[in-house]
Scaffold this active site. Sequence first.
Site, PDB file in Angstrom:
ATOM      1  CE  LYS A 131      -2.025   0.145   4.035  1.00 25.63           C
ATOM      2  NZ  LYS A 131      -1.337  -1.077   3.836  1.00 25.63           N
ATOM      3  CB  THR A 132      -2.663   3.802   7.929  1.00 21.75           C
ATOM      4  OG1 THR A 132      -1.836   3.049   7.053  1.00 21.75           O
ATOM      5  CG2 THR A 132      -2.214   3.546   9.352  1.00 21.75           C
TER       6      THR A 132
ATOM      7  CG  ASP B 257      -2.130  -2.987   7.126  1.00 20.10           C
ATOM      8  OD1 ASP B 257      -2.771  -2.841   6.073  1.00 20.10           O
ATOM      9  OD2 ASP B 257      -1.235  -2.209   7.500  1.00 20.10           O
ATOM     10  CD  GLU B 258       0.809  -3.827   3.466  1.00 17.02           C
ATOM     11  OE1 GLU B 258       0.348  -4.166   2.362  1.00 17.02           O
ATOM     12  OE2 GLU B 258       1.512  -2.813   3.632  1.00 17.02           O
TER      13      GLU B 258
ATOM     14  CD  GLN C 264       0.446  -1.051  -2.641  1.00 18.13           C
ATOM     15  OE1 GLN C 264       1.478  -0.837  -2.027  1.00 18.13           O
ATOM     16  NE2 GLN C 264      -0.658  -0.374  -2.433  1.00 18.13           N
TER      17      GLN C 264
ATOM     18  NE  ARG D 103       5.138   2.774  -2.619  1.00 20.05           N
ATOM     19  CZ  ARG D 103       4.000   2.615  -1.972  1.00 20.05           C
ATOM     20  NH1 ARG D 103       3.914   2.899  -0.705  1.00 20.05           N
ATOM     21  NH2 ARG D 103       2.917   2.170  -2.599  1.00 20.05           N
TER      22      ARG D 103
END
Length: 794
Positions: free
Chosen positions: A32-33, A219-220, A250, A603
Amino acid sequence: MANYDVLNDMQKEAVFQTKGPLLILAGAGSGKTRAITHRIAYLIENCGVNPWNILAITFTNKAAGEMRERVDGLVGFGSESIWVATFHATCVRILRRYADRIGYDTNFTIYDSDDQKTVIKEVCKKLQIDTKMLKERTIMGAISAAKDALIDPLTYQMEAMGDFQKSKIAMVYAEYQRTMRSNNAMDFDDLICNTVELLRTDGEVLANYQNRFEYIMVDEYQDTNTAQFELIRLLAGGKRNLCVVGDDDQSIYKFRGANIRNILDFELHYPDATVVKLEQNYRSTGNILDAANAVIGNNTARKEKALWTEQDAGEKIHFKQLDTAFEEADFIAYDIGRKHRKLGMRFGDAAVLYRTNAQARLIEEQFIREGIPYNVVGGVNFYSRKEIKDLLAYLKTIDNGRDDVAVKRIINVPRRGIGATTIAKIQQYADDEGISFYDALCECEDIASIGKAASKIKPFVTMIQVFRSKLPIYGLEGLIKDVIETTGYVEMIEAEDEEDGQMRIENIDELISKMVSFEQENEEPTLSTLLEEIALVADIDSADENDDRVLLMTLHSAKGLEFEHVYLAGMEDGVFPGFMTITSDDKTELEEERRLCYVGITRAKQDLTLLCAKSRMVRGETQYNPVSRFLKEIPTNLIDGVVPTYKNPGYATYEPDAKPLHMFKQKPFYQTMAPQPQPDVVSNSTAKNFGLHNTNTTAGPRPKASVKPKVTQPQVKPFISKMTELPGVSKGMPQGGGALPYGVGDRVRHVKFGEGQVLSIEEGNRDHKVTVLFDDAQYGQKIMYALFAKLEKI
DNA sequence: CGTACTAGTCTTTTT
DNA sequence: GACTAGTACG
């Protein structure tokens, strides 16, 4: 020029869709980044958008820094004028310019939760509210929740009608806001809602920012609360080119007001929104991904999506159950050591994740024993240490005399003989006259009731004034050193002769370094901007990826990071999911906890190890916990070792390897310890659907004492290690004079401790550590910093 | 006014 | 078990 061929089809769709509202649902590790940064590049390079018209908002400074870096790499020219910042930093920036339009000074101070608590306490005292009945914590939580939801004190009071406790809180809330205003201070929540207030009430300011921010990216997004949602809505109200990126799976910050509905209902708020799903995962192996999907699949409130990967299944997920938390920690240390030696694993490629910070200690201790280099992320923030907060309070007082909390913190530190009664009298005077506490100090001679105490207050006021007048001359570095010297702060610590005194002095040293580098890195380094930067930094931001050390952190801190090898410790019902979650009636809490588990699993890139213990000490109590229900949600064929099954949800026991575990060889107490009662957890948990067994045991000596390392300073603070490596720090600092006026063996004199002999001198980064044996047996041998100790050669 | 001891308190994550 | 805040005493 950015290369868009590196993107997959879905990512391309996200990048090329530039107009109107856009929701990017980006699964863990789906790039996504990369999508956001390419989107920014595309806007600038292909759509002719001025970088100045782009706003990118994140939650953490780390994420902001990372995005800035990656955008810089893609966009050659003009990328520095893109506004990339956290929510809070964005608001501060707006408020520093326009806060005067909502009745604040633009040089307001920012209160952390510690300062907040101090204010709440005072307010409760003033309103005669018994904090034993109604805890500060509860009040703070309620006020924070109200602000997150944009409920002002008046509305809160209306809603509280009839509810006794809530009405009390409403009173505190109202008085708290009044105090904050008169202190010219804002807490973290205020930053957001005051900005919203500003934008709502001032059409000129709103139009200004709506015109500027033609393109907004968040973001987020799943972690936004109502106030943040409203902020974004206002800012994006003009051009409506709003792109939000997030993953509902998330969302793990409900406790601080995050409203998952913001992302789930995005299409309701913006009916013309385009939705793009990024589901291809580039991070983890097939097995890890399957496990993650299986776990999260048990949640109901989520957008349907499934991560997939082109990668092989990879290794199976490892599972190991140990008898105690101690052995769990020991196993992790042993296993990491083994992988390092046998498989050449870098320490920096491994991370240990846990639910609560308290779990770190045991693991740390074992790492020290095994000689595994590590860093603990989080825990006690550097800036919330006593000595640092004290010195910062001096700086705040110098910067903003209206900050009563800061003034009161340091008025008698170090001791000046100004006690509680005097402070109360001054406060009384300040209240009567309607002036700030500091202004009352300035007029202390006019306060009749004070009497002789005025002679103690005057020098304090004069001192602050001198600092203020000298600041433009000697700058921040000069100021902090002057403060330390004039107040005798370091001497105070030395005189206290506490065990951690050395460490505290080193922390002060770090603060100096921080200020020096701040001065060098900023064009216009003012005291206000320094304090602001400090107020908005969390410890996570300083974790250094280049360090070859195992990282220890909470699952929350781990969001957004990835590691080759991940250890998930404490996979037990009662620990993870936590006790409160299990007993709660609210089912959404368990779902949030499950999302946290999903974050943890995802992760890992190639190697995931899940651990749990049959018993562990929690707050001085021995608990016997069953295996985490989340672990049982992972299909058994993905796990090696002995595995719990759905059919038999009983307790999976794991027989340790046949070999005598090398890691126990130095721990004799294990053999000698009285056998503890081991309840049959299998039957227990089958019978009582995984009920939590919280058995109070008083049996047996605790291993603790023999485990505790003798090393006084085991904790490696990422913060500090990074600071010392900052470029320019050494340049700006005195080198301890290079040559000290004395050497080993010389006789020296100290202001407080008298005469003594220099035993050794150790060259530090910026200063010399001098060990002196003083003649006076009362003081004995002391290690001190040459810069502060001001030793004289005799 | 300062110090030393005692009693009560722990979630759980962060800007 | 560890830490903090509040209190009693010097």
